[in-house]
Scaffold this motif. Structure first.
Motif, PDB file in Angstrom:
ATOM      1  N   TYR A 119       0.808  -1.218   0.000  1.00 52.53           N
ATOM      2  CA  TYR A 119       0.000   0.000   0.000  1.00 52.53           C
ATOM      3  C   TYR A 119       0.843   1.272   0.000  1.00 52.53           C
ATOM      4  N   VAL A 120       2.156   1.130   0.188  1.00 52.29           N
ATOM      5  CA  VAL A 120       3.061   2.271   0.048  1.00 52.29           C
ATOM      6  C   VAL A 120       3.726   2.255  -1.325  1.00 52.29           C
ATOM      7  N   SER A 121       4.302   1.125  -1.690  1.00 54.63           N
ATOM      8  CA  SER A 121       5.081   1.060  -2.934  1.00 54.63           C
ATOM      9  C   SER A 121       4.204   1.161  -4.181  1.00 54.63           C
ATOM     10  N   THR A 122       3.022   0.562  -4.170  1.00 54.25           N
ATOM     11  CA  THR A 122       2.167   0.592  -5.371  1.00 54.25           C
ATOM     12  C   THR A 122       1.627   1.989  -5.670  1.00 54.25           C
ATOM     13  N   PRO A 123       1.056   2.719  -4.692  1.00 54.63           N
ATOM     14  CA  PRO A 123       0.618   4.093  -5.002  1.00 54.63           C
ATOM     15  C   PRO A 123       1.759   4.986  -5.464  1.00 54.63           C
ATOM     16  N   PRO A 364      -8.138   9.260  -0.490  1.00 55.59           N
ATOM     17  CA  PRO A 364      -6.946   9.348   0.366  1.00 55.59           C
ATOM     18  C   PRO A 364      -5.702   8.686  -0.203  1.00 55.59           C
ATOM     19  N   ILE A 365      -5.826   7.520  -0.821  1.00 57.87           N
ATOM     20  CA  ILE A 365      -4.639   6.855  -1.360  1.00 57.87           C
ATOM     21  C   ILE A 365      -4.070   7.627  -2.548  1.00 57.87           C
ATOM     22  N   VAL A 366      -4.946   8.296  -3.299  1.00 59.98           N
ATOM     23  CA  VAL A 366      -4.486   9.129  -4.412  1.00 59.98           C
ATOM     24  C   VAL A 366      -3.736  10.344  -3.877  1.00 59.98           C
ATOM     25  N   LEU A 367      -4.308  11.000  -2.876  1.00 60.21           N
ATOM     26  CA  LEU A 367      -3.652  12.172  -2.281  1.00 60.21           C
ATOM     27  C   LEU A 367      -2.329  11.797  -1.623  1.00 60.21           C
ATOM     28  N   ALA A 368      -2.279  10.646  -0.961  1.00 63.09           N
ATOM     29  CA  ALA A 368      -1.038  10.224  -0.304  1.00 63.09           C
ATOM     30  C   ALA A 368       0.091  10.063  -1.313  1.00 63.09           C
ATOM     31  N   SER A 369      -0.240   9.565  -2.498  1.00 63.09           N
ATOM     32  CA  SER A 369       0.789   9.365  -3.525  1.00 63.09           C
ATOM     33  C   SER A 369       1.184  10.674  -4.194  1.00 63.09           C
ATOM     34  N   GLU A 370       0.360  11.725  -4.048  1.00 66.41           N
ATOM     35  CA  GLU A 370       0.616  12.999  -4.712  1.00 66.41           C
ATOM     36  C   GLU A 370       1.265  14.043  -3.808  1.00 66.41           C
ATOM     37  N   LEU A 371       0.895  14.066  -2.527  1.00 65.14           N
ATOM     38  CA  LEU A 371       1.210  15.214  -1.674  1.00 65.14           C
ATOM     39  C   LEU A 371       2.634  15.223  -1.131  1.00 65.14           C
ATOM     40  N   PHE A 372       3.204  14.070  -0.842  1.00 68.50           N
ATOM     41  CA  PHE A 372       4.540  14.050  -0.243  1.00 68.50           C
ATOM     42  C   PHE A 372       5.611  14.349  -1.285  1.00 68.50           C
ATOM     43  N   SER A 373       6.598  15.146  -0.883  1.00 71.15           N
ATOM     44  CA  SER A 373       7.717  15.438  -1.782  1.00 71.15           C
ATOM     45  C   SER A 373       8.590  14.201  -1.919  1.00 71.15           C
ATOM     46  N   MET A 374       9.414  14.174  -2.971  1.00 73.35           N
ATOM     47  CA  MET A 374      10.202  12.989  -3.299  1.00 73.35           C
ATOM     48  C   MET A 374      11.092  12.538  -2.152  1.00 73.35           C
ATOM     49  N   ASN A 375      11.721  13.480  -1.446  1.00 76.12           N
ATOM     50  CA  ASN A 375      12.711  13.098  -0.440  1.00 76.12           C
ATOM     51  C   ASN A 375      12.102  12.475   0.809  1.00 76.12           C
ATOM     52  N   VAL A 376      10.814  12.732   1.078  1.00 77.68           N
ATOM     53  CA  VAL A 376      10.182  12.134   2.261  1.00 77.68           C
ATOM     54  C   VAL A 376       8.991  11.250   1.892  1.00 77.68           C
ATOM     55  N   LYS A 377       8.840  10.967   0.607  1.00 81.30           N
ATOM     56  CA  LYS A 377       7.655  10.216   0.186  1.00 81.30           C
ATOM     57  C   LYS A 377       7.603   8.831   0.820  1.00 81.30           C
ATOM     58  N   LEU A 379       9.105   7.752   3.543  1.00 79.53           N
ATOM     59  CA  LEU A 379       8.909   7.894   4.983  1.00 79.53           C
ATOM     60  C   LEU A 379       7.485   8.327   5.306  1.00 79.53           C
ATOM     61  N   GLY A 380       6.996   9.352   4.595  1.00 79.46           N
ATOM     62  CA  GLY A 380       5.658   9.872   4.860  1.00 79.46           C
ATOM     63  C   GLY A 380       4.570   8.851   4.602  1.00 79.46           C
ATOM     64  N   MET A 381       4.661   8.158   3.452  1.00 83.05           N
ATOM     65  CA  MET A 381       3.633   7.172   3.127  1.00 83.05           C
ATOM     66  C   MET A 381       3.719   5.955   4.036  1.00 83.05           C
ATOM     67  N   SER A 382       4.935   5.569   4.428  1.00 81.14           N
ATOM     68  CA  SER A 382       5.088   4.426   5.331  1.00 81.14           C
ATOM     69  C   SER A 382       4.519   4.747   6.711  1.00 81.14           C
ATOM     70  N   LEU A 383       4.835   5.944   7.225  1.00 80.59           N
ATOM     71  CA  LEU A 383       4.277   6.349   8.519  1.00 80.59           C
ATOM     72  C   LEU A 383       2.770   6.463   8.455  1.00 80.59           C
ATOM     73  N   SER A 384       2.266   7.001   7.358  1.00 80.95           N
ATOM     74  CA  SER A 384       0.813   7.124   7.192  1.00 80.95           C
ATOM     75  C   SER A 384       0.163   5.759   7.147  1.00 80.95           C
TER      76      SER A 384
END
Length: 465
Positions: A119-123, A364-377, A379-384
């Motif tokens: 759910y992190v890597s696929t989005p 939400p899964i669409v926004l999660a894949s869009e909102l985080f910048s590359m350098n923390v994506k 980390l951000g998606m994994s924590l989320s």
């Protein structure tokens, strides 16, 4: 050889095969628990086993959090998806051959662990390979496939031998493991790793041209200047805003009722005492409605926008949950005749299914894949995702306890409040990302006007958003 949008669609389809199987995992307990409670069940379970089979799946997701962060950054999006698929296959082999409940615990734990990775890597993969105008529908395909999986387990498990779902899952996962390796990796990830030639080759296959190469390269360089540490997730304004939005939406998904409803749907339907419907068939219809709505909504994500759909969805869900709460409340007080009004929960549940998948369950899964910048994506998606699992665990525990001591109406009132609050949150806090590149979204989150754009109205939207 396929290129352009055709290759993007093929890549998305194969990448989400494991999401299909994750949907089977997620909804597994609802149709399987009644099967395991039958006298002829191959595995004997107790009431305590039922709760553990639900929560241990979510516990696996929490344990998978550091594994996910490591994998998506070190081996890439594509190999992370393949790793999750392999773990998923092992879990279903264990389920199909299990003769004791302890083996089911292990399989459910592994299923939760790989789901966190998936759910992190696929989005991330879908958002980074897709053109802006197709990103909504391709990112939304993840939940379409999850819902397909739910429908499959609801349709197969109550009627066919216990091992059959494992066979279905195994065929899909082997197909993914054999075919996905030949498809392109994310050009964003390759550029981040300094593999510019491979990034060019991947981009040329996926887009049919190199028009976005410099844009991607520039964005990656810019975002890498901010080191991807935990501190940057909260100290940098755009990262902090992205995490706040995604964190709230992950909580809202659970506490607007979907997880307790999906994991206990058959029991909830039975306890309505309605004579208007067959419970097994209604459960199948519930997920079928979710599936159809997911497919339709995914095509409108890039037309109507994420924000509009989220607001409407939250209002619809809140209204349906309120109806269910009032029905169960009156039933508890002995003031409702289920033989005359038993159709009400049926209509409410089906409308809720459509409402949820038209926004709260898809956006939400669409926004999660869009909102985080590359350098923390990563980390951000994994924590989320870790918080998603944690909220799910908490929600299930609270739901089971409240239902036991107070009845169904109390948690449904709570779900109602959360759904309506989500509509307000979406209206005031969430930015609209439709039609914007990943780079423009970062500018939007920073509330800074871009230097150039292809849309003559884009600057105005970015300023007022």
């Amino acid at each position: 050889m396929f290129t352009g949008i055709t290759l993007q669609i093929i890549s998305a389809l194969i990448a989400t095969l494991s999401a299909f199987v994750d949907g089977m995992h997620f909804a597994w307990t609802a149709p399987i628990v009644p099967v395991l409670r039958r006298p002829e069940s191959p595995i004997k379970i107790t009431p305590n086993d039922v709760t553990l089979l639900e929560t241990i799946y979510l516990s696996g997701g929490v344990v998978g959090l550091p594994i996910t962060i490591f994998l998506v950054n070190k081996i890439g999006r594509k190999k992370s998806i393949l790793t999750a698929s392999a773990i998923n296959l092992i879990a279903w082999i264990i389920i199909g051959t299990a003769d004791q409940v302890q083996y089911l615990y292990l399989a459910r734990f592994l299923g939760g662990l790989e789901a966190n990775v998936n759910y992190v890597s696929t989005p991330m993969y879908l958002a980074e390979i897709a053109e802006e105008k197709f990103r909504g529908v391709l990112s939304g395909s993840l939940y379409v496939m999850v819902t397909f999986g739910m429908l499959t387990i609801y349709s197969v498990a109550p009627f066919l031998p216990f091992y059959v779902p494992s066979v279905v899952a195994g065929v899909l996962l082997v197909t993914q493991l054999v075919t996905f390796g030949i498809l392109p990796e994310s050009p964003y990830y390759l550029m981040k790793q300094g593999q510019e030639e491979k990034a060019k080759a991947a981009l040329l296959k996926l887009r049919g041209n190199l028009d976005k190469l410099e844009t991607i390269s520039s964005a990656v360089r810019q975002q890498q200047r901010e080191r991807g540490r935990l501190r940057e997730l909260f100290s940098v304004s755009n990262n902090r805003r992205a995490f706040t939005i995604v964190l709230y939406l992950t909580a809202a998904q659970h506490f607007s009722g979907i997880t307790p409803i999906l994991m206990n749907l058959h029991t909830i339907l039975v306890d309505t005492d309605s004579t208007f419907f067959n419970y097994n068939m209604t459960a199948i219809l519930f997920v079928a409605v979710m599936l159809i709505t997911s497919i339709v909504t995914s095509f409108f994500l890039d037309k109507l926008g994420r924000k509009f759909l989220l607001i409407i969805s939250s209002i619809v869900c809140g209204s349906c949950l309120l109806i269910m709460a009032v029905y169960f409340h009156l039933k508890t007080l002995g003031k409702v005749d289920s033989s005359a009004f038993g159709w009400i929960p049926l209509v409410a549940v089906m409308t809720y299914a459509a409402g949820f998948r038209s926004g709260i369950g898809l956006v939400p899964i669409v926004l999660a894949s869009e909102l985080f910048s590359m350098n923390v994506k990563a980390l951000g998606m994994s924590l989320s995702d870790g918080m998603y699992v944690t909220f799910g665990f908490i929600c299930i525990e609270i739901y089971q306890s409240i239902v036991h001591y107070c009845g169904y109406y109390v948690p449904f009132y709570i779900f109602t409040i959360v759904a309506f609050v989500t509509a307000v949150f979406a209206f005031f806090v969430i930015p609209e990302t439709k039609g914007k590149s990943l780079e423009e979204i970062q500018i939007l989150l920073k509330k800074r006007k871009p230097t150039h754009t292809n849309d003559k109205y884009e600057n105005c939207d970015l300023v007022i958003a």
